[in-house]
Design an enzyme around this catalytic site. Structure first.
Site, PDB file in Angstrom:
ATOM      1  N   ASP A 152      41.221  32.455  27.442  1.00 39.93           N
ATOM      2  CA  ASP A 152      40.542  33.389  26.539  1.00 39.93           C
ATOM      3  C   ASP A 152      40.009  32.599  25.348  1.00 39.93           C
ATOM      4  O   ASP A 152      40.770  31.923  24.655  1.00 39.93           O
ATOM      5  CB  ASP A 152      41.565  34.445  26.094  1.00 39.93           C
ATOM      6  CG  ASP A 152      41.040  35.374  25.013  1.00 39.93           C
ATOM      7  OD1 ASP A 152      39.801  35.462  24.854  1.00 39.93           O
ATOM      8  OD2 ASP A 152      41.873  36.010  24.340  1.00 39.93           O
ATOM      9  N   GLU A 212      35.749  35.399  53.182  1.00 38.05           N
ATOM     10  CA  GLU A 212      37.115  35.923  53.124  1.00 38.05           C
ATOM     11  C   GLU A 212      37.383  36.593  54.463  1.00 38.05           C
ATOM     12  O   GLU A 212      37.056  37.756  54.674  1.00 38.05           O
ATOM     13  CB  GLU A 212      37.272  36.936  51.986  1.00 38.05           C
ATOM     14  CG  GLU A 212      38.730  37.353  51.819  1.00 38.05           C
ATOM     15  CD  GLU A 212      38.929  38.667  51.070  1.00 38.05           C
ATOM     16  OE1 GLU A 212      40.059  38.918  50.630  1.00 38.05           O
ATOM     17  OE2 GLU A 212      37.981  39.453  50.939  1.00 38.05           O
ATOM     18  N   ASP A 271      40.501  38.180  22.598  1.00 34.88           N
ATOM     19  CA  ASP A 271      40.669  39.591  22.973  1.00 34.88           C
ATOM     20  C   ASP A 271      41.717  39.777  24.085  1.00 34.88           C
ATOM     21  O   ASP A 271      41.893  40.877  24.600  1.00 34.88           O
ATOM     22  CB  ASP A 271      39.328  40.212  23.386  1.00 34.88           C
ATOM     23  CG  ASP A 271      38.742  39.586  24.642  1.00 34.88           C
ATOM     24  OD1 ASP A 271      39.340  38.623  25.176  1.00 34.88           O
ATOM     25  OD2 ASP A 271      37.684  40.053  25.104  1.00 34.88           O
ATOM     26  N   ASN A 320      37.903  34.079  22.834  1.00 34.46           N
ATOM     27  CA  ASN A 320      37.556  34.894  21.669  1.00 34.46           C
ATOM     28  C   ASN A 320      38.687  35.815  21.210  1.00 34.46           C
ATOM     29  O   ASN A 320      38.469  36.743  20.438  1.00 34.46           O
ATOM     30  CB  ASN A 320      36.275  35.695  21.927  1.00 34.46           C
ATOM     31  CG  ASN A 320      36.466  36.690  23.063  1.00 34.46           C
ATOM     32  OD1 ASN A 320      37.504  36.689  23.725  1.00 34.46           O
ATOM     33  ND2 ASN A 320      35.488  37.529  23.293  1.00 34.46           N
ATOM     34  N   ASP A 346      33.083  38.249  49.847  1.00 33.45           N
ATOM     35  CA  ASP A 346      34.230  39.132  49.719  1.00 33.45           C
ATOM     36  C   ASP A 346      34.331  40.074  50.917  1.00 33.45           C
ATOM     37  O   ASP A 346      33.330  40.677  51.332  1.00 33.45           O
ATOM     38  CB  ASP A 346      34.025  39.952  48.441  1.00 33.45           C
ATOM     39  CG  ASP A 346      35.173  40.889  48.162  1.00 33.45           C
ATOM     40  OD1 ASP A 346      36.250  40.397  47.805  1.00 33.45           O
ATOM     41  OD2 ASP A 346      34.995  42.116  48.297  1.00 33.45           O
ATOM     42  N   ASP A 362      37.599  34.311  29.681  1.00 35.40           N
ATOM     43  CA  ASP A 362      36.138  34.406  29.679  1.00 35.40           C
ATOM     44  C   ASP A 362      35.509  33.074  30.054  1.00 35.40           C
ATOM     45  O   ASP A 362      36.197  32.061  30.222  1.00 35.40           O
ATOM     46  CB  ASP A 362      35.643  34.874  28.305  1.00 35.40           C
ATOM     47  CG  ASP A 362      36.339  34.123  27.164  1.00 35.40           C
ATOM     48  OD1 ASP A 362      36.301  32.880  27.204  1.00 35.40           O
ATOM     49  OD2 ASP A 362      36.936  34.763  26.273  1.00 35.40           O
TER      50      ASP A 362
END
Ligand code: GLC
Ligand code: CA
Length: 597
Positions: free
Chosen positions: A73, A319, A77, A75, A257, A81
């Protein structure tokens, strides 16, 4: 049964002493440990030292899956990211990673944490912007690391503009982009008369009533993930457009996926019910009417043709949870090699017990029964209890983790790993229903507690939130063992699991016998699988014998007690009992799909 339906098989509890496999772990791991420390330390400084080969990069690659919410992370929060991942690229370079597979970072309502996409050509603000993505990609590129995007083609989010339009009426231009049907006539009124009895992988009916059309739509996954209608050519065209968007931006390829779920039986015949119920209380079903239908191979061939037009050796990974090696071979296009380059082999990584015979068979299948295509092995991902817990028996977990790593990096396969696997991160499943984030853990509680446990934040250092985030609370809690199990601690310890991974990866880079070398003689049937079934014997034969013997003697002395115990237990037991941790979670979501035939 489908990929997320899990065995309710007997729990093998750890009363027995170490068996054949563990003995093998001890002996072989020790040899390798000593060997790599003596021989390969120098090589680590140049993890991307060019491999002298004409084969495409992905044949020798180590691909590292990042679950972006949980890696870093930047930032504060509490959610990982893109800028966070960029900050950590040096770490991945030092480990020797060739490519990152990024779980979805597109705009999404985050019901399925990104697998419900509402815009295929942008970045979710939680993770950053397209400019952040480009910076991430260019920084990765400087370090010789490629980017592989997750591509969800089976379904979109129910907030995607395509679906909003499609559901608005029976006559709009996209009315046939999803799978819409009337309810069964007679019987209960809507919403209780779905077109047939098919169930969602995530529990209960696969049909959702939509009053604006007076019809039901099909969803193999969450209600918020309507399946696209791949029998409509406009859908393929639109989705291929999204694929091209990222190819044009320079990504190295895709992980497709849930790709076997693209097509369904057009007649919507009721599925055969099977004995027993799943974690959600639904009757088990034969999935062959809605999984792995042959029509999907046409799409794969057209996709491959398109991808091959791009320069730079782009790769397509699938997958692919499949019932056997013959089914897997079809996803390569068999001898024609014209579908995916790397459909995932789930036969080896999800055996879930240390049974040398089964490992031997599956590795040998992958080496000999896929028409010379390239196997892709995987032990860990964001959908399954971590291999540490699936294979560990409570006493030798770290040695077992070393063995699995050795199989991953020294068999003739492309290696796919999951963040934190190199640290021995464990599964930390929520203890209370109110803490669960993954919706299946709420629907399925307490039999299915969801996938949060394998998605906890990366463990970087012993500081607060393990260096993952400065937030007061993170989207999932950091696993409690972070104070001792983290990158910083393990980097500093030459004998750590992290350094084991790093050395194996370096060794594979510098020693072609650990990754290439087709057509070598089969391993004698009684010899334990693992490194022996890989290339170590050849490496030994080619001149390092003396070093290895010396190393082995040293290690034997050090591990004297353990090794004797292992030998004593060896005679005829083949399995190490599997400890299931956390004990009240079912072993794995992954089960070979029971496609008929
Ligand atoms: C794949 C993903 C899984 C997701 C599902 C639906 O299996 O790996 O996380 O929930 O597809 O998109
Ligand atoms: Ca589908």
């Amino acid at each position: 049964m489908g990929m997320f339906e899990r065995t309710s098989g007997a729990v093998h509890r750890g009363r027995s002493v170490i068996a054949t496999f563990a003995a093998f772990v001890l002996i072989e791991s020790s040899v390798l440990s000593a060997q790599t420390i003596q021989t390969f330390r120098g090589a680590q400084k140049t993890p991307h030292s060019a491999i002298a080969t004409k084969a495409p990069w992905w044949k020798h690659a180590v691909i590292y899956e990042i679950y972006p919410r949980s890696f870093q992370d930047s930032n504060g929060d509490g959610i990982g990211d893109l800028n966070g991942i960029t900050e950590r690229l040096d770490y991945l370079q030092a480990l020797g990673v060739d490519a990152i597979w990024l779980s979805p970072i597109y705009p999404s309502p985050q019901i399925d944490f990104g697998y419900d996409i509402s815009d295929y050509e942008n970045i979710d603000p939680q993770y950053g912007t397209l400019a952040d993505f480009d910076r991430f990609a260019s920084e990765a590129n400087k370090r010789g690391i490629r980017i592989i995007m997750d591509m969800v083609m089976n379904h979109t989010s129910d907030r995607h503009p395509w679906f909003l339009e499609s559901k608005s009426s029976r006559t709009n231009p996209k009315h046939d982009w999803y799978i819409w049907r009337d309810g069964r006539s007679g019987g209960a009124p809507p919403p209780d008369n779905p077109p047939n009895n098919w169930t969602s992988i995530f529990g209960h009916s696969a049909w959702q009533y939509e009053a604006s059309r007076g019809q039901y739509y099909y969803h193999r996954f969450y209600i918020q993930q309507p399946d696209l209608n791949w029998r409509n050519p406009a859908v393929e065209k639109a989705m291929f457009g999204a694929v091209r968007f990222w190819l044009d931006r320079g990504v190295a390829g895709f992980r497709l996926d849930a790709i076997p779920t693209l097509f369904e039986d057009p007649k919507l015949t009721d599925a055969k019910q099977l004995p027993g119920t799943n974690a959600y209380g639904d009757a088990n079903q034969d999935t062959s009417l809605y999984e792995n239908l042959p029509e999907v191979h046409g799409v794969m061939r057209r996709l491959r043709t398109m991808v091959d037009k791009y320069s730079g050796q782009r790769v397509v990974i699938g997958e692919t949870y499949l019932p056997n090696i013959a089914e897997l071979d079809k996803w390569y296009g068999g001898a024609k090699h014209n579908e995916l380059q790397l459909p995932m082999d789930m036969q080896v990584g999800f055996i879930n017990k240390l049974d040398a015979t089964v490992f031997r068979e599956r590795i040998s299948d992958a080496e000999t029964k896929i028409n010379g295509n390239q196997p892709l092995f995987v032990f860990d991902n964001h959908d399954n209890i971590r291999s540490w817990n699936r294979y560990g028996e409570g006493t030798h977990d770290e040695l077992i983790a070393r063995l699995l790593a050795a199989i991953l990096f020294t068999t003739r396969c492309t290696a796919l790993m999951y963040y934190g696997q190199e640290l021995g991160m464990t599964t930390t499943t929520p203890e209370r229903k109110e803490d669960v984030k993954d919706p299946i853990g709420i629907t399925g509680w307490p039999r299915e507690k969801g996938r949060d446990g394998e998605r906890t934040p990366m463990q970087w250092d012993p500081s607060q939130n393990s260096g993952f985030s400065t937030a007061t609370s993170t989207w999932l809690p950091v696993a409690p063992d972070y104070t001792t199990k983290n990158v910083k601690a393990e980097q500093d310890d030459p004998n750590s699991l992290f350094n084991w991974y790093k050395q194996l990866i370096a060794m594979r880079r510098t020693d072609p016998t650990l990754r290439d070398d087709r057509g070598r003689a089969q391993v004698p049937a009684r010899e334990p699988v693992g490194l022996r079934s890989a290339r170590l014997p050849e490496a030994r034969a080619r001149g390092r014998e003396a070093d290895l013997q010396a190393a082995l003697r040293a290690v034997r002395l050090r591990r004297h007690g353990l090794e004797d115990q292992a030998r004593a237990a060896r005679p005829d037991r083949r399995e190490v009992p599997v400890r299931r941790t956390p004990p009240d979670r079912e072993l794995t979501r992954v089960q070979q799909a029971s496609v008929s035939g």
